[in-house]
Motif scaffolding. Structure first.
Motif, short mmCIF file in Angstrom:
data_model
loop_
_atom_site.label_atom_id
_atom_site.label_comp_id
_atom_site.label_asym_id
_atom_site.label_seq_id
_atom_site.Cartn_x
_atom_site.Cartn_y
_atom_site.Cartn_z
N GLU A 1 0.81 -1.22 0.00
CA GLU A 1 0.00 0.00 0.00
C GLU A 1 0.85 1.28 0.00
OE1 GLU A 1 -3.59 1.89 -0.23
OE2 GLU A 1 -3.25 -0.27 -0.20
N CYS A 2 0.39 2.26 -0.77
CA CYS A 2 0.99 3.59 -0.78
C CYS A 2 -0.13 4.59 -1.06
CB CYS A 2 2.08 3.70 -1.84
SG CYS A 2 1.50 3.46 -3.53
N HIS A 3 0.17 5.88 -0.93
CA HIS A 3 -0.90 6.88 -1.06
C HIS A 3 -1.44 6.98 -2.47
CE1 HIS A 3 2.60 9.17 -2.45
NE2 HIS A 3 1.76 9.98 -3.04
N ASP A 4 -0.65 6.53 -3.49
CA ASP A 4 -1.11 6.61 -4.87
C ASP A 4 -1.83 5.35 -5.34
OD1 ASP A 4 -0.26 9.19 -5.52
OD2 ASP A 4 1.80 8.51 -5.86
N LYS A 5 -1.88 4.34 -4.50
CA LYS A 5 -2.41 3.05 -4.95
C LYS A 5 -3.94 3.07 -5.08
CE LYS A 5 -1.42 -1.86 -4.26
NZ LYS A 5 -0.30 -1.95 -5.17
N THR A 6 -4.60 3.68 -4.11
CA THR A 6 -6.06 3.71 -4.12
C THR A 6 -6.55 4.86 -4.99
OG1 THR A 6 -6.09 2.80 -1.90
CG2 THR A 6 -8.11 3.83 -2.69
N LYS A 7 -7.35 4.54 -5.98
CA LYS A 7 -7.89 5.55 -6.89
C LYS A 7 -9.40 5.67 -6.65
CE LYS A 7 -3.93 6.09 -8.97
NZ LYS A 7 -3.14 7.31 -8.82
N PRO A 8 -9.88 6.85 -6.25
CA PRO A 8 -11.32 7.00 -5.97
C PRO A 8 -12.21 6.61 -7.14
CG PRO A 8 -10.09 8.89 -5.15
CD PRO A 8 -9.12 8.07 -5.94
N TRP A 9 -11.75 6.85 -8.36
CA TRP A 9 -12.61 6.54 -9.51
C TRP A 9 -12.83 5.04 -9.66
CZ3 TRP A 9 -11.35 3.47 -13.63
CH2 TRP A 9 -10.00 3.23 -13.89
N ILE A 10 -11.86 4.24 -9.22
CA ILE A 10 -12.03 2.78 -9.29
C ILE A 10 -13.14 2.34 -8.34
CG2 ILE A 10 -10.92 0.56 -8.82
CD1 ILE A 10 -8.29 1.73 -9.74
N ASN A 11 -13.09 2.83 -7.11
CA ASN A 11 -14.14 2.48 -6.15
C ASN A 11 -15.50 2.96 -6.61
OD1 ASN A 11 -12.24 1.29 -4.44
ND2 ASN A 11 -11.85 3.21 -3.36
N GLN A 12 -15.54 4.16 -7.19
CA GLN A 12 -16.82 4.71 -7.66
C GLN A 12 -17.39 3.89 -8.80
OE1 GLN A 12 -18.42 7.45 -6.17
NE2 GLN A 12 -20.08 6.56 -7.39
N ALA A 13 -16.51 3.48 -9.73
CA ALA A 13 -16.97 2.67 -10.86
C ALA A 13 -17.50 1.33 -10.40
CB ALA A 13 -15.83 2.47 -11.85
N LEU A 14 -16.87 0.74 -9.38
CA LEU A 14 -17.34 -0.54 -8.86
C LEU A 14 -18.66 -0.38 -8.13
CD1 LEU A 14 -13.97 -2.04 -7.55
CD2 LEU A 14 -15.17 -2.59 -9.67
N GLN A 15 -18.84 0.76 -7.48
CA GLN A 15 -20.11 1.01 -6.79
C GLN A 15 -21.23 1.29 -7.78
OE1 GLN A 15 -19.54 4.16 -3.91
NE2 GLN A 15 -17.89 3.06 -2.84
N ASP A 16 -20.92 2.03 -8.85
CA ASP A 16 -21.96 2.36 -9.85
C ASP A 16 -22.44 1.11 -10.59
OD1 ASP A 16 -21.71 4.98 -9.12
OD2 ASP A 16 -20.41 5.53 -10.82
N ARG A 17 -21.53 0.15 -10.77
CA ARG A 17 -21.86 -1.14 -11.39
C ARG A 17 -22.58 -0.99 -12.73
NH1 ARG A 17 -21.02 -5.67 -9.09
NH2 ARG A 17 -22.73 -6.73 -10.19
N GLU A 18 -22.04 -0.13 -13.57
CA GLU A 18 -22.52 -0.09 -14.96
C GLU A 18 -21.81 -1.22 -15.69
OE1 GLU A 18 -22.01 3.75 -16.66
OE2 GLU A 18 -22.89 4.79 -14.93
N LEU A 19 -22.41 -2.40 -15.67
CA LEU A 19 -21.73 -3.64 -16.02
C LEU A 19 -21.24 -3.67 -17.46
CD1 LEU A 19 -23.98 -6.25 -14.20
CD2 LEU A 19 -22.00 -4.99 -13.34
N LEU A 20 -21.86 -2.93 -18.34
CA LEU A 20 -21.45 -2.94 -19.74
C LEU A 20 -20.52 -1.78 -20.08
CD1 LEU A 20 -24.82 -3.92 -21.50
CD2 LEU A 20 -22.93 -5.40 -20.76
N SER A 21 -20.18 -0.95 -19.11
CA SER A 21 -19.31 0.19 -19.38
C SER A 21 -17.86 -0.23 -19.36
CB SER A 21 -19.53 1.31 -18.36
OG SER A 21 -18.98 0.94 -17.10
N ARG A 22 -17.07 0.47 -20.13
CA ARG A 22 -15.64 0.19 -20.18
C ARG A 22 -14.96 0.53 -18.86
NH1 ARG A 22 -11.49 2.90 -24.35
NH2 ARG A 22 -9.68 1.62 -23.94
N LYS A 23 -15.43 1.61 -18.24
CA LYS A 23 -14.83 2.03 -16.98
C LYS A 23 -14.99 0.95 -15.92
CE LYS A 23 -15.08 6.35 -15.67
NZ LYS A 23 -15.52 7.65 -15.11
N PHE A 24 -16.15 0.31 -15.87
CA PHE A 24 -16.37 -0.74 -14.88
C PHE A 24 -15.45 -1.93 -15.15
CE2 PHE A 24 -18.42 -4.73 -13.65
CZ PHE A 24 -18.59 -4.52 -12.29
N ALA A 25 -15.32 -2.33 -16.42
CA ALA A 25 -14.47 -3.47 -16.76
C ALA A 25 -13.02 -3.22 -16.37
CB ALA A 25 -14.58 -3.77 -18.24
#
Length: 444
Positions: A217-241
């Protein structure tokens, strides 16, 4: 021992290898992207020809003559194309002085055999921490790329070069940019360019995967957009994949190493994975190349994307003879079918996304600015009209090209660019919309 990537904080504080730090300081009204495909030396020579043609194309900007090559902002490359891109990104015009003799004319299968036969190298391969890809990466480091690292790539007026491989742990394109290395808690600047190029062109089973260490773990490892995309669960979106795959990087114990193979496995044209991926833009594709900032929105007017695709469609001997294909022939044909289909879809998707990006900028920029014109050119052997000549290009191997074949591919790169309707429309739009004028072509 294998050269592994270093942990963040262990190297000098060089500017990060990303869009914000490495885009060249050229005219903001133009945004030019080149994408070089895989295809071994064949792809290297064809992309070399395109760079040479852009070097000889001159435009007048605000009363001063400029080579169009100097207006290129980004080169994204895969496999064979990454050698040309990386060499230009490191050495600039030296590419046109020694790259042909130093790289394009080299018989690479023979070279590989000589390297393997060296007793010293055979002893190194006996170590479990050193494989055939490590061996060739060191050869490239010594003989082609002069020991250069990413800290020395894309400096000054040279374009931002993105080398793309495939993360086979997670079936994702892996782009050698700092945003991708952030997820490994690693610094890209100290990493040898030769190893990135080797990873991009590592075709199995001839070569073993190249490894990258995934640090804790480091301060740059966690990306808020990754967590948000997983929460939004737009299963067919490229961002989610993409977010779903990248989330596996977060658990160091579950994935202490990544294994990289040829970039063509996921994207053999080199655009979707690097330029339009949410990874490259911290989750926001609209930030592509820094052109979404308020200041840049009022400047960019003309976008040119040139995809140099060295993909070939040779006939299979068993198909010509009517014989039943064996297991290896069936496997080869199946791989070709998947690669060809994926490449076609990636090109179509990249075109849609670049057009949408241009329209988005136009919509959000000040109303007194002109619309952004996006010109998307794809250069392929299929554009050669003469069937016999086209067949010769499709029959070219990926390595051990003869000098006349290298020269023919170099000339063809310029020829296909000149024949491209999208490229000519770009030159016309530059002249008409900005009162710039293209000079007479002085190409020999």
């Amino acid at each position: 021992m294998t050269t592994l990537n270093t942990q963040l904080g262990e190297t000098s504080l060089e500017p990060a290898y990303d869009f914000e730090s490495r885009l060249p300081d050229n005219d903001d009204r133009l945004f030019i992207v080149l994408a070089f495909s895989g295809g071994g030396t064949r792809a290297s020579a064809l992309s070399y020809g395109v760079l040479n043609a852009l070097r000889q194309e001159e435009i007048t900007i605000d009363g001063k003559d400029h080579r169009l090559l100097d207006q290129v902002d980004v080169i994204s490359a895969v496999s064979g194309g990454s050698y040309t891109a990386a060499y230009y990104g490191l050495f600039g015009d030296r590419l046109f002085e020694d790259f042909r003799e130093r790289f394009l004319l080299r018989n690479w299968p023979r070279t590989y055999g000589w390297v393997l036969a060296n007793p010293v190298n055979m002893a190194k391969l006996a170590s479990p921490d050193f494989n055939r890809s490590d061996l060739m990466a060191r050869f490239l480091d010594d003989r082609i790329f002069d020991g250069k690292t990413f800290a020395e790539l894309s400096l000054g007026a040279l374009p931002f070069v993105i080398i793309n491989a495939t993360d086979i742990n997670n079936s994702l394109t892996f782009s050698f940019i700092q945003q991708q290395f952030d997820l490994l808690c690693s610094d890209l600047n100290s990493y040898p360019v030769s190893r990135a190029v080797m990873a991009s062109s590592m075709v199995p089973p001839a070569f073993a995967p190249l490894r990258l260490r995934n640090y804790p773990e480091c301060h740059d490892k966690t990306k808020p957009w990754i967590n948000q995309a997983l929460q939004d669960r737009e299963l067919l979106s490229r961002k989610f994949a993409v977010a779903q795959g990248l989330s596996r990087y977060l658990d160091h114990e579950e994935m202490p190493f990544l294994n990289l193979a040829d970039g063509g496995i996921t994207d053999n044209i080199g655009v979707r994975g690097s330029m339009m991926s949410p990874v490259a833009h911290r989750g926001d594709v609209e930030k592509m190349a820094g052109a979404f900032g308020p200041e840049a929105l009022g400047k960019v007017e003309h976008v040119l994307v040139v995809l140099v695709n060295a993909q070939v469609y040779p006939p299979y001997p068993w198909a010509v003879s009517g014989d039943e294909p064996g297991n290896l022939e069936t496997l080869e044909a199946s791989f070709d079918a998947a690669l060809n289909t994926l490449t076609t879809e990636n090109i179509a998707q990249a075109r849609r996304e670049f057009l949408a990006w241009g329209a988005n900028i136009t919509q959000k920029r000040p109303p007194d600015r002109p619309e952004v014109s996006v010109h998307f050119a794809t250069l392929t052997f299929n554009q050669v009209d003469d069937s016999a000549r086209r067949a010769k290009y499709n029959a070219l191997p990926t390595a051990a090209l003869q000098s006349q074949e290298v020269d023919a591919l170099t000339a063809l790169g310029g020829e296909l660019l000149e024949q491209s309707e999208a490229y000519q429309q770009f030159l016309d739009s530059v002249a008409q919309l900005t009162n710039w004028e293209t000079k007479t072509d002085t190409r020999p």
